[in-house]
Design an enzyme around this catalytic site. Structure first.
Site, PDB file in Angstrom:
ATOM      1  N   ILE A 575       0.863  -1.186   0.000  1.00 52.57           N
ATOM      2  CA  ILE A 575       0.000   0.000   0.000  1.00 52.57           C
ATOM      3  C   ILE A 575       0.899   1.236   0.000  1.00 52.57           C
ATOM      4  O   ILE A 575       1.201   1.813   1.054  1.00 52.57           O
ATOM      5  CB  ILE A 575      -0.954   0.012   1.213  1.00 52.57           C
ATOM      6  CG1 ILE A 575      -1.809  -1.258   1.225  1.00 52.57           C
ATOM      7  CG2 ILE A 575      -1.851   1.250   1.182  1.00 52.57           C
ATOM      8  CD1 ILE A 575      -2.840  -1.315   2.331  1.00 52.57           C
ATOM      9  N   PRO A 576       1.390   1.652  -1.175  1.00 49.65           N
ATOM     10  CA  PRO A 576       2.230   2.856  -1.240  1.00 49.65           C
ATOM     11  C   PRO A 576       1.412   4.110  -0.926  1.00 49.65           C
ATOM     12  O   PRO A 576       0.242   4.216  -1.307  1.00 49.65           O
ATOM     13  CB  PRO A 576       2.741   2.859  -2.684  1.00 49.65           C
ATOM     14  CG  PRO A 576       1.812   1.978  -3.441  1.00 49.65           C
ATOM     15  CD  PRO A 576       1.258   0.988  -2.481  1.00 49.65           C
ATOM     16  N   HIS A 577       2.035   5.054  -0.229  1.00 45.83           N
ATOM     17  CA  HIS A 577       1.374   6.307   0.116  1.00 45.83           C
ATOM     18  C   HIS A 577       2.436   7.322   0.497  1.00 45.83           C
ATOM     19  O   HIS A 577       3.599   6.976   0.713  1.00 45.83           O
ATOM     20  CB  HIS A 577       0.394   6.105   1.280  1.00 45.83           C
ATOM     21  CG  HIS A 577       1.037   5.524   2.495  1.00 45.83           C
ATOM     22  ND1 HIS A 577       1.279   4.168   2.630  1.00 45.83           N
ATOM     23  CD2 HIS A 577       1.534   6.101   3.619  1.00 45.83           C
ATOM     24  CE1 HIS A 577       1.868   3.938   3.785  1.00 45.83           C
ATOM     25  NE2 HIS A 577       2.046   5.088   4.403  1.00 45.83           N
ATOM     26  N   ALA A 578       2.037   8.580   0.565  1.00 40.84           N
ATOM     27  CA  ALA A 578       2.931   9.652   1.006  1.00 40.84           C
ATOM     28  C   ALA A 578       2.088  10.638   1.812  1.00 40.84           C
ATOM     29  O   ALA A 578       0.930  10.354   2.148  1.00 40.84           O
ATOM     30  CB  ALA A 578       3.599  10.317  -0.194  1.00 40.84           C
TER      31      ALA A 578
END
Length: 661
Positions: A575-578
């Site tokens: 779950i990529p996020h920034a």
């Protein structure tokens, strides 16, 4: 003690004889008290203990006696039977038979046979290289006996060439190779070769594969070994085959050194990279920061080069400090064991505890050199009401985030509430629970950025402390504008506000999962060669909708570069996020499955087929959908359905099941 009753009586008789010669009372026996010494003479006996352990009075311990037995069998040209060993060791037949049994079992694990033959007595058979390497730890025990001036069979001093002469020739080879063996290693090598030459004199020869020979031919050690063996052949009248030269090269390559040659070896770049990875991971797991990592890298590389060759050539070693290091610095040993995976992967072999202890000594001594205090390992309980799948997902995130933390257990809410007290530093829970004297963090199954920041502080043991000056200043301000009914209660509430022991979160309206994962944001059976490409592809639907800016994609990729594959929250799921300020225009989410797994880590362990990009506008509004997503992914069966789904409808049906308002 693994000795017979007869042997015990014989030993007591010997001790009493020695005590009488020193005008001391003998070992006494009285009823149920058993055996004892005159309490007034114990101190005198301790003072004289050194004289007991040398000369003809000394009786070898079990491991030393077995070393004597095995090396006598391996290096003698005579027929040896139990009666011969009874005369040599002065222990009973039963004790010796037990020794032989234990030696047989140990050697059989290395595919070496120790057996008795009526015509030739005890013989050892198997691959000669394996036999010599199996003898190494036993030769180590003999070297310890020699160092401590303990006696052993005098005929051992006789061989084709003396160990002192071997020692001198090795020192000459050091000068040729422009390196310096560690002092103890030089002594050990001398004695190893002394016994190996005795084996060669008996006609036993090693065999080295052609592939190994081609590799070894390119080393400086091989050239020096040729000259060394020429001296041995001349002085000891030994027939030295080429394979013996190659075998000696492997021993030299794997020997610990105090000084490396100035000319860099081809493998040094690989080992230096491994050292750098180990140092990085050690700092991450231990939550410390070395001030001079480059100097540590140089120091560690010098140790890792011979360790690498010991693994490749399966050359064991003994570290007499292993047990004490495990006991005195268990945290350093355990972290070293974890970071050693980089070396094990390169050599395709597992490190022994003795090797890990040496590495732990390097890290431990460097910590002391830089004044870094010992590692305080924090402990935590994980409480989860959604089942074991969600608990394990949260555990994985905590271990990735904090590294060196002890998860005491995964508890249901009921199991937690039944605890009389919490024997951990803090508690992480996905469901509201009662306070039991230790800080409680109420979090979401997939940790938010704020939760990660707070938990990281607790994991490091560096959580913010209450500043009493701030507490008193705030109290005085309140007191100026109102009448305080209960001073102590107000002070307690202020402290709790500034440093809560129970961390919770506000609640509000949030979109559900199928509000975010729609026909436009779900893509199936895509392809990507790298994890960077996978993240970029998965984010494309959000770029098309102007939900995020290109800078957000760059920030997600940069976050993985900086922090590692922490976004892989479960097997096959990332779950990529920034952060919202990195370029989020509106709350959004995409789900993309891939035909083939994509590696999200250098070691290839983090394989992913399901990438879910999350773009949050704040720390709250996405949490309901995130919790529903966690529930959906908490069972491996459902995760597999998402990865294998051929049509959009089946994926949407699954998502709808977990999208309750």
């Amino acid at each position: 003690m693994n000795v017979s009753t007869r042997t015990v009586y014989a030993e007591i008789k010997r001790m009493n004889s020695w005590l009488e010669t020193h005008q001391l009372s003998g070992v006494q026996r009285k009823g149920q008290r058993g055996y004892y010494l005159n309490p007034h003479e114990k101190e005198i006996i301790i003072q004289k203990a050194d004289t007991i352990l040398v000369g003809h009075d000394y009786e070898p311990c079990v491991k030393e006696r077995r070393a004597i037995l095995l090396l006598t069998i391996a290096c003698s040209e005579h027929c040896l039977r139990i009666d011969d060993f009874m005369k040599m060791t002065k222990v009973s037949r039963n004790t010796l038979l037990e020794d032989m049994k234990q030696l047989k079992e140990t050697l059989s694990k290395q595919e070496i046979t120790l057996r008795y033959q009526a015509a030739s007595g005890y013989v050892i058979s198997g691959d000669e290289r394996a036999i010599r390497l199996a003898l190494k730890p036993y030769i180590h025990f003999i070297r310890t006996m020699i160092k401590n001036e303990k006696t052993f069979p005098s005929f051992w001093l006789k061989g084709p060439i003396s160990s002192k002469r071997v020692h001198h020739l090795l020192q000459q080879s050091e000068q040729e190779l422009k390196l310096e063996f560690a002092d103890e290693m030089l002594d050990q090598l001398s004695l190893d070769l002394f016994f190996y030459f005795k084996r060669m004199k008996l006609g036993h020869a090693v065999h080295i594969s052609n592939e190994e020979k081609r590799t070894l031919q390119e080393t400086e050690e091989c050239l020096a070994a040729i000259r060394f063996m020429a001296h041995i052949q001349k002085e000891a009248s030994l027939i030295v085959h080429d394979d013996e030269i190659y075998f000696l090269s492997t021993l030299w390559l794997s020997a610990k050194k105090q000084k490396l040659p100035s000319i860099k070896k081809p493998e040094e770049h690989l080992i230096r990279t491994i050292a750098r990875q180990m140092i990085f991971d050690f700092q991450r797991y231990a939550c410390i920061s070395f001030q001079e990592p480059k100097a540590l890298e140089q120091n560690l590389t010098m140790h890792l080069i011979p360790a690498y060759y010991r693994l490749i050539y399966h050359i064991g070693m003994i570290n007499e400090l292993t047990d004490s290091i495990k006991k005195a610095q268990p945290e350093v040993f355990e972290i070293t064991q974890k970071v050693a995976c980089h070396l094990e992967k390169a050599a395709c072999s597992k490190l022994s505890d003795h090797e890990i202890a040496y590495l732990a000594m390097h890290f431990g001594s460097w910590m002391r050199r830089e004044g870094i205090s010992s590692i305080a390992r924090r402990s935590v309980y994980i409480v989860c009401g959604e089942g074991i799948g969600t608990s394990n997902m949260l555990k994985t995130q905590l271990l990735e985030l904090i590294g060196y933390i002890e998860v005491r257990g995964l508890l249901s809410k009921r199991a937690y509430e039944e605890l009389a007290a919490v024997d951990a530093d803090f508690v992480v829970s996905t469901t509201p629970i009662s306070f039991k004297g230790k800080p409680v963090h109420l979090v979401h199954p997939i940790l938010t950025a704020y939760e990660k920041k707070t938990l990281l502080q607790y994991g490091k043991g560096s959580e913010a402390k209450i500043d009493e000056n701030h507490v008193n200043a705030l109290f005085n301000i309140i007191q100026q504008h109102t009448i305080v009914q209960n001073k102590q209660a107000l002070l307690h509430d202020i402290r709790e506000l500034l440093h809560p022991t129970y961390v919770s979160y506000q609640k509000g309206w949030n979109p559900v999962l199928n509000d975010l994962l729609t026909e436009q944001t779900i893509k199936l059976h895509q392809t990507a060669d790298t994890w960077q490409e996978a993240i970029t592809k998965a984010a494309q639907p959000l770029l098309d909708q102007n939900a995020i800016k290109p800078s957000y994609v760059e920030a997600m990729i940069q976050s993985v570069h900086q922090n590692g594959p922490y976004i892989v929250i479960a097997p096959q799921v990332a779950i990529p996020h920034a952060r919202p300020e990195d370029g989020v225009n509106k709350l959004s989410m995409t789900l993309m499955s891939f035909k083939q797994p994509i590696s999200f880590s250098k070691d290839g362990k983090k394989q992913v087929r399901l990438v879910i990009v999350l773009a949050a506008i704040d720390s709250m509004s996405h949490l309901k959908a995130l919790k529903q997503l966690t529930m959906l992914l908490s069972e491996e069966k459902r995760t597999k359905q998402l990865m294998e789904a051929e049509d959009l409808a089946s994926v949407q049906k699954l998502i709808d099941q977990f999208s309750q308002v």
